[in-house]
Scaffold this motif. Structure first.
Motif, PDB file in Angstrom:
ATOM      1  N   GLY A  99       1.054  -1.212  -0.360  1.00 35.74           N
ATOM      2  CA  GLY A  99      -0.160   0.346  -0.196  1.00 35.74           C
ATOM      3  C   GLY A  99       0.709   0.983  -0.001  1.00 35.74           C
ATOM      4  N   ALA A 100       1.536   0.862  -0.587  1.00 35.35           N
ATOM      5  CA  ALA A 100       2.675   2.507  -0.226  1.00 35.35           C
ATOM      6  C   ALA A 100       3.702   2.670  -1.542  1.00 35.35           C
ATOM      7  CB  ALA A 100       3.802   2.295   1.128  1.00 35.35           C
ATOM      8  N   VAL A 101       4.441   3.145  -1.563  1.00 30.71           N
ATOM      9  CA  VAL A 101       5.283   4.065  -2.713  1.00 30.71           C
ATOM     10  C   VAL A 101       6.701   3.173  -2.702  1.00 30.71           C
ATOM     11  CG1 VAL A 101       3.922   5.893  -2.851  1.00 30.71           C
ATOM     12  CG2 VAL A 101       6.244   6.444  -1.521  1.00 30.71           C
ATOM     13  N   ARG A 102       6.945   2.911  -3.923  1.00 35.58           N
ATOM     14  CA  ARG A 102       8.799   2.693  -3.607  1.00 35.58           C
ATOM     15  C   ARG A 102       9.359   3.537  -3.051  1.00 35.58           C
ATOM     16  NH1 ARG A 102       9.881  -1.868  -8.346  1.00 35.58           N
ATOM     17  NH2 ARG A 102       8.540  -2.141  -8.224  1.00 35.58           N
ATOM     18  N   GLU A 103      10.219   3.909  -2.002  1.00 33.12           N
ATOM     19  CA  GLU A 103      10.931   4.076  -1.818  1.00 33.12           C
ATOM     20  C   GLU A 103      12.355   3.546  -1.993  1.00 33.12           C
ATOM     21  OE1 GLU A 103       9.742   5.368   2.108  1.00 33.12           O
ATOM     22  OE2 GLU A 103      10.560   3.351   2.727  1.00 33.12           O
ATOM     23  N   LEU A 104      13.314   4.838  -2.628  1.00 34.59           N
ATOM     24  CA  LEU A 104      15.318   4.781  -2.746  1.00 34.59           C
ATOM     25  C   LEU A 104      15.320   4.053  -1.008  1.00 34.59           C
ATOM     26  CD1 LEU A 104      16.941   4.483  -4.379  1.00 34.59           C
ATOM     27  CD2 LEU A 104      17.780   7.054  -4.155  1.00 34.59           C
ATOM     28  N   VAL A 105      16.232   3.537  -1.083  1.00 33.40           N
ATOM     29  CA  VAL A 105      17.322   2.803   0.232  1.00 33.40           C
ATOM     30  C   VAL A 105      18.676   3.629   0.298  1.00 33.40           C
ATOM     31  CG1 VAL A 105      17.855   1.327   1.505  1.00 33.40           C
ATOM     32  CG2 VAL A 105      15.185   1.239   0.610  1.00 33.40           C
ATOM     33  N   ALA A 106      19.190   3.577  -0.517  1.00 29.59           N
ATOM     34  CA  ALA A 106      20.099   3.300  -0.993  1.00 29.59           C
ATOM     35  C   ALA A 106      21.174   3.384  -2.445  1.00 29.59           C
ATOM     36  CB  ALA A 106      21.683   2.643   0.009  1.00 29.59           C
ATOM     37  N   THR A 107      21.790   3.932  -2.240  1.00 27.09           N
ATOM     38  CA  THR A 107      22.833   4.103  -3.952  1.00 27.09           C
ATOM     39  C   THR A 107      24.181   4.183  -4.114  1.00 27.09           C
ATOM     40  OG1 THR A 107      20.610   5.104  -5.258  1.00 27.09           O
ATOM     41  CG2 THR A 107      23.172   5.399  -6.297  1.00 27.09           C
ATOM     42  N   VAL A 108      25.169   3.309  -4.671  1.00 23.16           N
ATOM     43  CA  VAL A 108      26.623   3.126  -4.910  1.00 23.16           C
ATOM     44  C   VAL A 108      26.986   3.713  -6.468  1.00 23.16           C
ATOM     45  CG1 VAL A 108      26.189   0.514  -5.143  1.00 23.16           C
ATOM     46  CG2 VAL A 108      28.378   1.960  -4.259  1.00 23.16           C
ATOM     47  N   ALA A 109      27.439   4.426  -6.661  1.00 23.55           N
ATOM     48  CA  ALA A 109      27.873   4.715  -8.315  1.00 23.55           C
ATOM     49  C   ALA A 109      28.931   3.414  -8.320  1.00 23.55           C
ATOM     50  CB  ALA A 109      29.088   6.144  -8.102  1.00 23.55           C
ATOM     51  N   SER A 110      28.926   3.078 -10.219  1.00 26.05           N
ATOM     52  CA  SER A 110      29.691   2.736 -10.985  1.00 26.05           C
ATOM     53  C   SER A 110      30.770   2.531 -10.266  1.00 26.05           C
ATOM     54  CB  SER A 110      29.548   3.079 -12.573  1.00 26.05           C
ATOM     55  OG  SER A 110      30.356   4.022 -12.418  1.00 26.05           O
ATOM     56  N   THR A 111      31.318   2.916  -9.770  1.00 27.92           N
ATOM     57  CA  THR A 111      33.288   2.784  -9.508  1.00 27.92           C
ATOM     58  C   THR A 111      32.637   1.684  -8.040  1.00 27.92           C
ATOM     59  OG1 THR A 111      33.243   4.837  -8.694  1.00 27.92           O
ATOM     60  CG2 THR A 111      34.047   4.300 -11.083  1.00 27.92           C
ATOM     61  N   VAL A 132       9.326  -5.375   0.409  1.00 26.32           N
ATOM     62  CA  VAL A 132       9.665  -5.988  -0.143  1.00 26.32           C
ATOM     63  C   VAL A 132      10.970  -5.088  -0.905  1.00 26.32           C
ATOM     64  CG1 VAL A 132       9.614  -6.997  -2.863  1.00 26.32           C
ATOM     65  CG2 VAL A 132       7.575  -7.413  -1.485  1.00 26.32           C
ATOM     66  N   TYR A 133      11.874  -5.349  -1.278  1.00 28.06           N
ATOM     67  CA  TYR A 133      13.335  -5.110  -1.881  1.00 28.06           C
ATOM     68  C   TYR A 133      14.324  -5.075  -2.752  1.00 28.06           C
ATOM     69  CZ  TYR A 133      14.114  -3.278   2.898  1.00 28.06           C
ATOM     70  OH  TYR A 133      13.763  -2.656   4.157  1.00 28.06           O
ATOM     71  N   LEU A 134      14.298  -4.280  -3.802  1.00 23.35           N
ATOM     72  CA  LEU A 134      14.145  -4.447  -5.048  1.00 23.35           C
ATOM     73  C   LEU A 134      15.095  -3.688  -5.373  1.00 23.35           C
ATOM     74  CD1 LEU A 134      10.652  -3.006  -5.013  1.00 23.35           C
ATOM     75  CD2 LEU A 134      11.327  -4.472  -7.162  1.00 23.35           C
ATOM     76  N   CYS A 135      16.730  -4.734  -6.565  1.00 27.55           N
ATOM     77  CA  CYS A 135      17.599  -4.123  -6.461  1.00 27.55           C
ATOM     78  C   CYS A 135      17.157  -3.375  -8.041  1.00 27.55           C
ATOM     79  CB  CYS A 135      18.163  -5.452  -6.887  1.00 27.55           C
ATOM     80  SG  CYS A 135      19.905  -4.959  -7.373  1.00 27.55           S
ATOM     81  N   ASN A 136      17.828  -1.971  -8.355  1.00 28.37           N
ATOM     82  CA  ASN A 136      18.318  -1.312  -9.509  1.00 28.37           C
ATOM     83  C   ASN A 136      18.882  -1.135  -9.784  1.00 28.37           C
ATOM     84  OD1 ASN A 136      17.560   2.121 -10.535  1.00 28.37           O
ATOM     85  ND2 ASN A 136      15.987   0.621 -11.033  1.00 28.37           N
ATOM     86  N   ALA A 137      18.815  -1.463 -11.506  1.00 25.42           N
ATOM     87  CA  ALA A 137      20.767  -0.718 -12.133  1.00 25.42           C
ATOM     88  C   ALA A 137      19.951   0.499 -12.867  1.00 25.42           C
ATOM     89  CB  ALA A 137      20.710  -2.089 -13.618  1.00 25.42           C
TER      90      ALA A 137
END
Length: 117
Positions: free
Chosen positions: A41-53, A92-97
């Motif tokens: 029932g909630a919107v998807r939210e960004l948890v953390a990001t790591v740069a390509s390097t 639910v934790y989702l991975c994004n590229a």
């Protein structure tokens, strides 16, 4: 292209989990990688990001000091170490590229994390 998350499960409040996301079918080292989460029932939210390097990381305020994102470009894998888990981390934790130039992105199917006593 595949992003396959693993490592989710049921954990008690205060516990820890380590999520993994194995990537294939694209040049992993050219993509920034993120973990998102979505509770019912909630919107998807960004948890953390790591740069390509792997040199730069960013976190949502609600996980700072508790979660750590990392990546291993030799293994085409991104990780999310989650400590001091709270009931409100259940999602639910989702991975994004993501790549800006040329613009492209991919999603995994997600892994369920449930924090409950």
């Amino acid at each position: 292209v595949q992003l396959v998350e693993s490592g989710g499960g049921l954990v008690q409040p205060g516990g820890s989990l380590r999520l993994s996301c194995a990537a294939s079918g694209f040049t992993f080292s050219r993509y920034h990688m993120s973990w998102y989460r979505q509770a019912p029932g909630a919107v998807r939210e960004l948890v953390a990001t790591v740069a390509s390097t792997g040199g730069t990381t960013n976190y949502a305020d609600f996980v700072k000091g508790r979660f750590t994102i990392s990546r291993d470009n030799a293994k085409n894998t991104v990780y999310l170490q989650m400590n001091s888990l709270k009931a409100e981390d259940t999602a639910v934790y989702l991975c994004n590229a993501f790549r800006a130039t040329p613009r492209s992105g991919y999603w995994g199917q997600g892994t369920q994390v449930t924090v409950s006593s």
